[in-house]
Design an enzyme around this catalytic site. Sequence first.
Site, short mmCIF file in Angstrom:
data_model
loop_
_atom_site.label_atom_id
_atom_site.label_comp_id
_atom_site.label_asym_id
_atom_site.label_seq_id
_atom_site.Cartn_x
_atom_site.Cartn_y
_atom_site.Cartn_z
N GLY A 176 -39.51 42.87 67.62
CA GLY A 176 -40.63 43.76 67.34
C GLY A 176 -41.38 43.62 66.02
N GLY B 52 -43.00 40.99 64.73
CA GLY B 52 -43.95 39.88 64.65
C GLY B 52 -45.41 40.29 64.52
N CYS C 75 -46.92 40.67 67.92
CA CYS C 75 -45.97 41.26 68.86
C CYS C 75 -46.36 42.72 69.11
CB CYS C 75 -44.60 41.19 68.21
SG CYS C 75 -43.40 42.27 68.95
#
Length: 348
Positions: A181, A183, A186
Amino acid sequence: MRIEQELKLGFKDVLFRPKRSTLKSRSQVNLTREFTFKHSGRQWCGVPVIAANMDSVGSFGMAEALAKYDVITAIHKHYSLQEWQAFVQAADAETLKHVMVSTGTSDADFTKMQDTLALSDDLMFVCIDIANGYSEHLVEFVERVRSALPDKVIVAGNVVTGDMTEELILAGADIVKVGIGPGSVCTTRVKTGVGYPQLSAIIECADAAHGLGGQIIGDGGCTCPGDVSKAFGGGADFVMLGGMLAGHKESGGDIVVKDGESYVKFYGMSSKSAMDKYAGGVAQYRAAEGKTVLLPYRGSVEDTIQDILGGVRSTCTYVGAANLKELTKRTTFIRVREQENNVFGKES
Ligand code: 5GP
């Protein structure tokens, strides 16, 4: 239902406390590390920064450019075997030692990974990568790859907690990839509500891995060189970068011209863009968990990597660490509510 009360930290929640140092210059800091990996017994020496296995970061061009800095590139999994053949033929042994072969966990992936690794003994890393490393299927796949390839360095992930880090190492992984989570492209935290602040994930998983003689990669969430230092300071043996290395000549994305300015399209590997390109669209039962952004084109990656490594060297001089292993030992994080002074915005 249960609530864990302990606060978990991201990179933006801390700064390094400076410490008395005998180092006179950044040039005295050595960023290369030497590892002997737990299961494979293989040795590797280099700068433990890795370009992410995303198709607009982990390209063959990126590998050629970063190997000169002793930095690794995790090559994305969408190259064909023919393209790999051409790369392996053209590249020297040093470049190949700075490359990871990425794979998913299907039978077809297994066969392609074996065929790719068979192209050269110098290809020593295999990166088994799925979004949810908590799946039993990943553990079984790691066991299968370990027994088929006893002398390859296996990277497996992604997870964010000590229990699963241990399970993957016991299944045969030398290195566990950590991050769910954080990124830059992301959207997992928004789409699913699942995640773990990245610095705490690194600290906890590194502790678990090191207890078993394994290593970890802190994967995702670094937005600046200071974050890379914080990941190493927290105990990451390797740090993987996507967004910070995207948008360059070597990244492999398409250049788009808009209002006279050049941009590069950058997208998550679970985004609609990626699924349209590789899977014929987003399957009906799932949601995209990545986004697509346009980044200003940044030219060659060489200036960027020098800036990142220079920043990490500088961190080391502030805390009196002559190398990366000492950086972790000499790290005291202070919790903060502020980072940089942004009164003038970005550098023009
Ligand atoms: P960054 O350095 O850009 O912050 O993070 C890079 C990491 O983000 C990658 O190595 C990978 O683990 C993760 N990532 C890449 N694409 C996606 C995606 O589409 N969805 C999610 N959840 N994570 C992604």
